[in-house]
Scaffold this motif. Structure first.
Motif, PDB file in Angstrom:
ATOM      1  N   ILE A 152      28.094   4.743  34.297  1.00 43.21           N
ATOM      2  CA  ILE A 152      28.185   6.203  34.267  1.00 43.21           C
ATOM      3  C   ILE A 152      27.919   6.765  35.655  1.00 43.21           C
ATOM      4  CG2 ILE A 152      27.107   8.310  33.391  1.00 43.21           C
ATOM      5  CD1 ILE A 152      26.654   6.831  30.730  1.00 43.21           C
ATOM      6  N   GLN A 153      26.899   6.221  36.324  1.00 40.55           N
ATOM      7  CA  GLN A 153      26.604   6.697  37.675  1.00 40.55           C
ATOM      8  C   GLN A 153      27.714   6.326  38.644  1.00 40.55           C
ATOM      9  OE1 GLN A 153      22.568   5.114  38.291  1.00 40.55           O
ATOM     10  NE2 GLN A 153      21.828   7.220  38.117  1.00 40.55           N
ATOM     11  N   ALA A 154      28.294   5.154  38.478  1.00 44.54           N
ATOM     12  CA  ALA A 154      29.369   4.720  39.378  1.00 44.54           C
ATOM     13  C   ALA A 154      30.574   5.650  39.296  1.00 44.54           C
ATOM     14  CB  ALA A 154      29.780   3.284  39.059  1.00 44.54           C
ATOM     15  N   ILE A 155      30.972   6.027  38.075  1.00 43.22           N
ATOM     16  CA  ILE A 155      32.143   6.905  37.966  1.00 43.22           C
ATOM     17  C   ILE A 155      31.807   8.317  38.424  1.00 43.22           C
ATOM     18  CG2 ILE A 155      33.240   5.549  36.140  1.00 43.22           C
ATOM     19  CD1 ILE A 155      32.347   7.731  34.145  1.00 43.22           C
ATOM     20  N   LYS A 156      30.555   8.737  38.219  1.00 43.99           N
ATOM     21  CA  LYS A 156      30.160  10.078  38.664  1.00 43.99           C
ATOM     22  C   LYS A 156      30.176  10.164  40.191  1.00 43.99           C
ATOM     23  CE  LYS A 156      28.552  14.277  38.422  1.00 43.99           C
ATOM     24  NZ  LYS A 156      28.496  14.538  39.864  1.00 43.99           N
TER      25      LYS A 156
ATOM     26  N   PRO B  67      34.807  12.185  41.504  1.00 43.02           N
ATOM     27  CA  PRO B  67      35.043  13.477  42.177  1.00 43.02           C
ATOM     28  C   PRO B  67      35.446  13.340  43.636  1.00 43.02           C
ATOM     29  CG  PRO B  67      33.009  13.541  40.895  1.00 43.02           C
ATOM     30  CD  PRO B  67      33.462  12.118  40.928  1.00 43.02           C
ATOM     31  N   ARG B  68      34.780  12.452  44.379  1.00 39.02           N
ATOM     32  CA  ARG B  68      35.090  12.364  45.811  1.00 39.02           C
ATOM     33  C   ARG B  68      36.509  11.842  46.039  1.00 39.02           C
ATOM     34  NH1 ARG B  68      31.057   7.667  48.057  1.00 39.02           N
ATOM     35  NH2 ARG B  68      29.554   9.301  47.575  1.00 39.02           N
TER      36      ARG B  68
ATOM     37  N   ALA C 282      37.106  20.209  41.450  1.00 34.32           N
ATOM     38  CA  ALA C 282      36.756  18.818  41.716  1.00 34.32           C
ATOM     39  C   ALA C 282      35.599  18.720  42.700  1.00 34.32           C
ATOM     40  CB  ALA C 282      37.974  18.064  42.247  1.00 34.32           C
ATOM     41  N   ARG C 283      35.631  19.552  43.740  1.00 35.11           N
ATOM     42  CA  ARG C 283      34.550  19.515  44.742  1.00 35.11           C
ATOM     43  C   ARG C 283      33.218  19.908  44.124  1.00 35.11           C
ATOM     44  NH1 ARG C 283      30.851  18.945  47.136  1.00 35.11           N
ATOM     45  NH2 ARG C 283      30.419  18.986  49.393  1.00 35.11           N
ATOM     46  N   THR C 284      33.236  20.860  43.207  1.00 37.23           N
ATOM     47  CA  THR C 284      32.008  21.292  42.544  1.00 37.23           C
ATOM     48  C   THR C 284      31.374  20.150  41.759  1.00 37.23           C
ATOM     49  OG1 THR C 284      32.870  23.539  42.388  1.00 37.23           O
ATOM     50  CG2 THR C 284      31.039  22.980  40.938  1.00 37.23           C
ATOM     51  N   LEU C 285      32.196  19.267  41.226  1.00 33.33           N
ATOM     52  CA  LEU C 285      31.671  18.160  40.411  1.00 33.33           C
ATOM     53  C   LEU C 285      30.983  17.086  41.247  1.00 33.33           C
ATOM     54  CD1 LEU C 285      34.452  17.907  37.698  1.00 33.33           C
ATOM     55  CD2 LEU C 285      32.093  18.690  37.420  1.00 33.33           C
ATOM     56  N   MET C 286      31.008  17.219  42.568  1.00 34.17           N
ATOM     57  CA  MET C 286      30.175  16.357  43.402  1.00 34.17           C
ATOM     58  C   MET C 286      28.729  16.847  43.415  1.00 34.17           C
ATOM     59  SD  MET C 286      32.881  15.787  46.537  1.00 34.17           S
ATOM     60  CE  MET C 286      31.830  14.728  47.526  1.00 34.17           C
ATOM     61  N   ILE C 287      28.511  18.038  42.826  1.00 33.91           N
ATOM     62  CA  ILE C 287      27.175  18.633  42.717  1.00 33.91           C
ATOM     63  C   ILE C 287      26.737  18.733  41.265  1.00 33.91           C
ATOM     64  CG2 ILE C 287      25.801  20.712  43.185  1.00 33.91           C
ATOM     65  CD1 ILE C 287      27.781  21.320  45.480  1.00 33.91           C
TER      66      ILE C 287
ATOM     67  N   PRO D 143      23.909  15.750  41.715  1.00 31.90           N
ATOM     68  CA  PRO D 143      24.689  15.507  42.928  1.00 31.90           C
ATOM     69  C   PRO D 143      24.854  14.020  43.206  1.00 31.90           C
ATOM     70  CG  PRO D 143      22.494  16.291  43.482  1.00 31.90           C
ATOM     71  CD  PRO D 143      22.628  16.419  42.000  1.00 31.90           C
ATOM     72  N   ASP D 144      25.892  13.695  43.978  1.00 31.05           N
ATOM     73  CA  ASP D 144      26.199  12.293  44.267  1.00 31.05           C
ATOM     74  C   ASP D 144      24.982  11.529  44.766  1.00 31.05           C
ATOM     75  OD1 ASP D 144      28.757  12.935  43.602  1.00 31.05           O
ATOM     76  OD2 ASP D 144      29.618  12.638  45.590  1.00 31.05           O
ATOM     77  N   GLU D 145      24.199  12.165  45.644  1.00 32.63           N
ATOM     78  CA  GLU D 145      23.092  11.459  46.285  1.00 32.63           C
ATOM     79  C   GLU D 145      22.026  11.016  45.291  1.00 32.63           C
ATOM     80  OE1 GLU D 145      25.465  13.646  49.071  1.00 32.63           O
ATOM     81  OE2 GLU D 145      24.424  14.316  47.246  1.00 32.63           O
ATOM     82  N   VAL D 146      21.815  11.807  44.233  1.00 35.21           N
ATOM     83  CA  VAL D 146      20.850  11.421  43.202  1.00 35.21           C
ATOM     84  C   VAL D 146      21.327  10.174  42.474  1.00 35.21           C
ATOM     85  CG1 VAL D 146      19.803  12.134  41.025  1.00 35.21           C
ATOM     86  CG2 VAL D 146      19.949  13.754  42.918  1.00 35.21           C
TER      87      VAL D 146
END
Length: 404
Positions: free
Chosen positions: A338-342, A346-347, A378-383, A387-390
């Motif tokens: 799940i984290q991998a696809i998240k 989006p990116r 799509a860009r919003t879904l990086m947050i 967010p991606d970093e989490v």
């Protein structure tokens, strides 16, 4: 390994593809024309209600809910290719099928954690598409990527809870059909376990002390079809204790249960958005000329299209694998996937849409094509949904744990 869809998925895919061609794509322009005539920009164009009625008539309704007592009873693996199709028209198709966030996540919460009274009062009209809802977690004063930071207070006062706090980017809250908020706040702000401080309560929109203050824009878009993204003030809003969802201290766990399916649904739809961008890119490339030859004959355009196709095929396989794992080992067992696809989806989709915008030139950033709005979403879904970093932090820790 069998990559074929089962018979039910194929049947629904065929029906949904025909529904998109016959009803949804033609309705995109109609909805924009009708919106210009509405008294309020947050009202729903009539064509959207027509789409909902037709989708329900065809059995394309509540496809996201795996519990057959409430929805279509599809597995994640069965729903994935259907959600991808709706992603090709993200403003209309998910709403038409009653499969739009944040209602989907809120219905899942009520299905899993709501009591009979809560289900009767709020879940049933949501399932019927009669009302909309919002999920109030994110706050402007704190880094809400860490949900333990939230400061909204939910204080017990006799038989009531009193809610005080400020939320923002509360999706769907500008829609006048939004009748109920699921609010996350702290019932035990000084508790020793920071993941047991939070609870969730149901707060009707018309509760005294609830103010929908303003619409928050996303890259300049107000996202009318999504119901907007609002700043909401809770000023000692009072609701009965019976509006608690689950138990006190269970809010963090409920949020995690809610966000898992939400993340994969977003990724499924993102693939559909990428497919729409590739289609538009190809149509533009064969229809336009520059420097004496069609754009489709330019080498750099070949590279963009080929790279986009490879990337989408990779993402689709990863999303389908994740859906299969959620079905077989549960959300916790599929945590890494799940984290991998998240992180990846989006990116990658942002990059594909960006290339499509580039190919369209000025048209790509205009309102005459859907690409700019697709890019913003799509860009919003990086947050959104973490967010991606989490997710990178958590995923890396899990990988490193095997070596420490």
């Amino acid at each position: 390994m069998d990559f074929a869809f089962d018979a039910r998925t194929e049947e629904l895919r065929a029906k949904l593809l025909a529904f998109m061609d016959e009803y949804v794509y033609p309705a995109e322009a109609v909805a924009e024309e009708q919106r210009a005539e509405l008294d309020s920009p947050w009202d729903t164009p009539a064509v959207v209600e027509e789409l909902k009625a037709e989708a329900r008539r065809q059995g394309l309704w509540n496809l996201f809910l795996p519990d057959s007592a409430y929805g279509a009873g599809l597995t994640n693996l069965q729903y994935a290719p259907l959600a991808e199709i709706t992603g090709r028209s993200p403003q209309l198709a998910p709403t038409a099928l009653n499969c739009a966030a944040p209602d989907t996540g809120n219905m899942e919460v009520l299905t899993q954690f709501g009591d009979d009274t809560q289900k009767k009062q709020w879940l049933e009209p949501l399932l019927a598409g009669e009302i909309r809802s919002a999920f109030a977690m994110t706050e402007p004063e704190v880094a809400s990527s860490d949900a333990t930071n939230i400061t909204t207070l939910i204080e017990r006062d006799g038989d009531d809870y009193v809610i005080t706090g400020r939320k923002w980017y509360i999706s769907g809250a500008m829609n006048p059909d939004c009748k109920i908020f699921i609010v996350m706040g702290k019932t035990d702000p000084d508790g020793a376990d920071i993941r047991r401080q939070q609870s969730m309560v149901l707060v009707p929109r018309d509760t005294p002390g609830v103010t929908v203050k303003r619409a928050m824009r996303v890259f300049g878009y107000e996202d009318h079809y999504h119901g907007g993204h609002a700043e909401v003030i809770f000023d000692r809003a009072r609701v009965p204790v019976s509006n608690l969802i689950g138990e006190e201290g269970g809010g963090f766990a409920i949020a995690q249960a809610r966000l898992g399916p939400g993340r994969i649904h977003h990724c499924m739809r993102l693939i559909g958005m990428a497919e729409r961008a590739i289609e538009l890119m190809c149509r533009r490339a064969v229809a336009r000329e520059a420097f004496g030859k069609a754009l489709a004959q330019q080498g750099v355009v070949h590279n963009w299209i080929a790279d986009a196709r490879v990337a989408v095929e990779q993402l689709r396989l990863l999303v389908l694998k994740t859906a299969w794992m959620m079905d077989t080992v549960g959300n916790r067992g599929a945590h890494t996937e799940i984290q991998a696809i998240k992180i990846a989806t989006p990116r990658t989709v942002v990059d594909i849409i960006d290339r499509a915008i580039q190919l369209h030139g000025a048209g790509g950033v205009s309102q005459d094509f859907p690409l700019a709005e697709l890019y913003a979403g799509a860009r919003t879904l990086m947050i959104a949904d973490g967010p991606d970093e989490v997710h990178q932090r958590s995923l890396a820790r899990r990988e490193l744990k095997r070596y420490v």
